[in-house]
Design an enzyme around this catalytic site. Structure first.
Site, PDB file in Angstrom:
ATOM      1  N   TYR A 157      36.869  38.861  48.001  1.00 22.07           N
ATOM      2  CA  TYR A 157      36.609  38.589  46.585  1.00 22.07           C
ATOM      3  C   TYR A 157      35.271  37.870  46.403  1.00 22.07           C
ATOM      4  O   TYR A 157      34.475  38.226  45.525  1.00 22.07           O
ATOM      5  CB  TYR A 157      37.763  37.744  46.044  1.00 22.07           C
ATOM      6  CG  TYR A 157      37.751  37.451  44.567  1.00 22.07           C
ATOM      7  CD1 TYR A 157      38.054  38.439  43.633  1.00 22.07           C
ATOM      8  CD2 TYR A 157      37.471  36.164  44.097  1.00 22.07           C
ATOM      9  CE1 TYR A 157      38.072  38.148  42.265  1.00 22.07           C
ATOM     10  CE2 TYR A 157      37.498  35.865  42.741  1.00 22.07           C
ATOM     11  CZ  TYR A 157      37.799  36.868  41.829  1.00 22.07           C
ATOM     12  OH  TYR A 157      37.819  36.568  40.488  1.00 22.07           O
ATOM     13  N   LYS A 161      32.109  39.360  44.365  1.00 20.30           N
ATOM     14  CA  LYS A 161      31.560  38.638  43.212  1.00 20.30           C
ATOM     15  C   LYS A 161      30.108  38.217  43.463  1.00 20.30           C
ATOM     16  O   LYS A 161      29.302  38.188  42.534  1.00 20.30           O
ATOM     17  CB  LYS A 161      32.442  37.422  42.885  1.00 20.30           C
ATOM     18  CG  LYS A 161      33.835  37.791  42.372  1.00 20.30           C
ATOM     19  CD  LYS A 161      33.785  38.677  41.139  1.00 20.30           C
ATOM     20  CE  LYS A 161      35.112  38.803  40.421  1.00 20.30           C
ATOM     21  NZ  LYS A 161      35.071  39.764  39.314  1.00 20.30           N
TER      22      LYS A 161
HETATM   23  P1  NDP Z   1      44.058  39.706  35.151  1.00 17.95           P
HETATM   24  O1  NDP Z   1      44.692  39.985  36.462  1.00 17.95           O
HETATM   25  O2  NDP Z   1      44.770  38.909  34.145  1.00 17.95           O
HETATM   26  O3  NDP Z   1      43.606  41.104  34.473  1.00 17.95           O
HETATM   27  C1  NDP Z   1      42.886  42.034  35.232  1.00 17.95           C
HETATM   28  C2  NDP Z   1      42.498  43.191  34.337  1.00 17.95           C
HETATM   29  O4  NDP Z   1      41.781  44.152  35.131  1.00 17.95           O
HETATM   30  C3  NDP Z   1      43.701  43.927  33.765  1.00 17.95           C
HETATM   31  O5  NDP Z   1      43.369  44.401  32.489  1.00 17.95           O
HETATM   32  C4  NDP Z   1      43.879  45.088  34.742  1.00 17.95           C
HETATM   33  O6  NDP Z   1      44.565  46.222  34.196  1.00 17.95           O
HETATM   34  C5  NDP Z   1      42.434  45.422  35.015  1.00 17.95           C
HETATM   35  N1  NDP Z   1      42.250  46.191  36.250  1.00 17.95           N
HETATM   36  C6  NDP Z   1      42.573  45.834  37.510  1.00 17.95           C
HETATM   37  N2  NDP Z   1      42.252  46.807  38.378  1.00 17.95           N
HETATM   38  C7  NDP Z   1      41.713  47.806  37.639  1.00 17.95           C
HETATM   39  C8  NDP Z   1      41.202  49.085  37.947  1.00 17.95           C
HETATM   40  N3  NDP Z   1      41.151  49.534  39.216  1.00 17.95           N
HETATM   41  N4  NDP Z   1      40.731  49.854  36.933  1.00 17.95           N
HETATM   42  C9  NDP Z   1      40.760  49.410  35.665  1.00 17.95           C
HETATM   43  N5  NDP Z   1      41.220  48.206  35.305  1.00 17.95           N
HETATM   44  C10 NDP Z   1      41.711  47.418  36.290  1.00 17.95           C
HETATM   45  O7  NDP Z   1      42.649  39.041  35.536  1.00 17.95           O
HETATM   46  P2  NDP Z   1      41.754  37.941  34.788  1.00 17.95           P
HETATM   47  O8  NDP Z   1      41.801  38.163  33.336  1.00 17.95           O
HETATM   48  O9  NDP Z   1      42.098  36.635  35.338  1.00 17.95           O
HETATM   49  O10 NDP Z   1      40.322  38.317  35.367  1.00 17.95           O
HETATM   50  C11 NDP Z   1      39.364  39.085  34.655  1.00 17.95           C
HETATM   51  C12 NDP Z   1      38.054  39.039  35.401  1.00 17.95           C
HETATM   52  O11 NDP Z   1      37.628  37.679  35.524  1.00 17.95           O
HETATM   53  C13 NDP Z   1      38.136  39.579  36.836  1.00 17.95           C
HETATM   54  O12 NDP Z   1      36.947  40.257  37.157  1.00 17.95           O
HETATM   55  C14 NDP Z   1      38.287  38.331  37.652  1.00 17.95           C
HETATM   56  O13 NDP Z   1      37.842  38.531  38.974  1.00 17.95           O
HETATM   57  C15 NDP Z   1      37.384  37.386  36.887  1.00 17.95           C
HETATM   58  N6  NDP Z   1      37.648  35.980  37.134  1.00 17.95           N
HETATM   59  C16 NDP Z   1      38.866  35.427  36.838  1.00 17.95           C
HETATM   60  C17 NDP Z   1      39.073  34.074  37.068  1.00 17.95           C
HETATM   61  C18 NDP Z   1      40.366  33.400  36.773  1.00 17.95           C
HETATM   62  O14 NDP Z   1      40.492  32.211  37.105  1.00 17.95           O
HETATM   63  N7  NDP Z   1      41.340  34.050  36.163  1.00 17.95           N
HETATM   64  C19 NDP Z   1      38.018  33.235  37.640  1.00 17.95           C
HETATM   65  C20 NDP Z   1      36.789  33.918  37.895  1.00 17.95           C
HETATM   66  C21 NDP Z   1      36.627  35.242  37.647  1.00 17.95           C
HETATM   67  P3  NDP Z   1      46.196  46.275  34.240  1.00 17.95           P
HETATM   68  O15 NDP Z   1      46.667  45.308  33.186  1.00 17.95           O
HETATM   69  O16 NDP Z   1      46.547  47.682  33.903  1.00 17.95           O
HETATM   70  O17 NDP Z   1      46.606  45.869  35.610  1.00 17.95           O
END
Ligand code: NDP
Length: 249
Positions: A157, A161
């Site tokens: 990860y 990133k």
């Molecule tokens: P969630 O797990 O809550 O949501 C992830 C989202 O990505 C969902 O909408 C999911 O769809 C979608 N997704 C996953 N895989 C795919 C794929 N192969 N194709 C299309 N869509 C996909 O994550 P967060 O909201 O926490 O994270 C959002 C972003 O922020 C990410 O990039 C994460 O790495 C980044 N981030 C998050 C942090 C945190 O603390 N939460 C910290 C730093 C960065 P579905 O609902 O259908 O599974």
């Protein structure tokens, strides 16, 4: 003129839950069309669509795997055909498959790189030409504080990133002359499904590392994305904006 038309077209990846849903909602307003994709959670996508409509925007959503170049190309062609343009792209879709380096399986490395890093590449490549023709585009890539600081147990990860940061800066340089900005937002510890399984002890230890003393919300991140794609952000490109309560300075 650097600003988009009032009826702008926005595409957010991974909009069904968490930070993506908050971004979709923050960017929705009367006249705005918000396209978003997701992977598996259709019911969650319906909730996001309702929030977009509640905010006055139009909502369209599809299940599209960002890791698949063919699926992404077809999806973006479909949006361009239907809406005529894409003004804003937010590469937010992401997954984690945590584990220590020596035990990490190839599948866990690949899933994280393919979704987080290649997914952003796939989407930017597919919208690039249309934005260049429009002479307008705003792209925001969601990276993470760990892409800068590293984090034990997240080699895949953190690498993905960190890759997003290099990708952001390279593409920002390529597209700047066409009035397309490309920035990255690096959230810290944000309460979503991705982080909810952390135990209480791990949560307390994390909060101890956050100068602002609290876990972030998806809306904390969405507000910064909204700023970057608004006229207020017109003169910013190639930047990494940390939204982490000061977790990394
Ligand atoms: P969630 O797990 O809550 O949501 C992830 C989202 O990505 C969902 O909408 C999911 O769809 C979608 N997704 C996953 N895989 C795919 C794929 N192969 N194709 C299309 N869509 C996909 O994550 P967060 O909201 O926490 O994270 C959002 C972003 O922020 C990410 O990039 C994460 O790495 C980044 N981030 C998050 C942090 C945190 O603390 N939460 C910290 C730093 C960065 P579905 O609902 O259908 O599974």
């Amino acid at each position: 003129m650097t600003s988009p038309p009032a009826d702008r077209v926005v595409l957010v990846t991974g909009g069904s839950r968490g930070i993506g849903r908050a971004i979709c909602t923050a960017l929705a307003s009367p006249g705005t069309t918000v396209y978003f994709n997701y992977h598996n959670h259709t019911e969650a996508a319906e909730t996001t669509a309702a929030a977009i409509r509640q905010a006055g925007g139009k909502a369209f959503y599809d299940s599209v795997d960002v890791a698949s170049p063919d699926a992404v190309t077809a999806y973006i062609q479909h949006i361009l055909k239907e809406a005529g343009r894409i003004d804003v792209l937010v590469n937010n879709a992401g997954v984690t498959r945590d584990g220590l380096l020596v035990r990490m399986k190839d599948a866990d490395w690949d899933a994280v790189m393919d979704t987080n890093l290649k997914g952003a590449f796939n989407c930017m490549r597919a919208v690039g030409k249309a934005m260049m023709k429009q002479r307008y585009g705003r792209i925001v890539n969601i990276t993470s504080v760990v892409g800068v600081s590293g984090n034990a147990g997240q080699a895949n990860y953190a690498a993905a990133k960190a890759g997003i940061i290099g990708l952001t800066k390279a593409v920002a340089q390529e597209l700047a002359s066409r009035n397309i900005t490309v920035n990255a937002v690096a959230p810290g510890y944000i309460l979503t499904d991705m982080t909810q399984d952390l135990g209480d002890a791990a949560k307390t230890a994390l909060i101890d590392q956050i100068p602002l003393g609290r876990i972030g919300t998806p809306e904390d991140v969405a507000g910064v994305v909204a700023f970057l794609v608004s006229p207020a952000g017109d003169y910013m490109t190639g930047q990494v904006i940390h939204v982490s309560g000061g977790m990394y300075m």
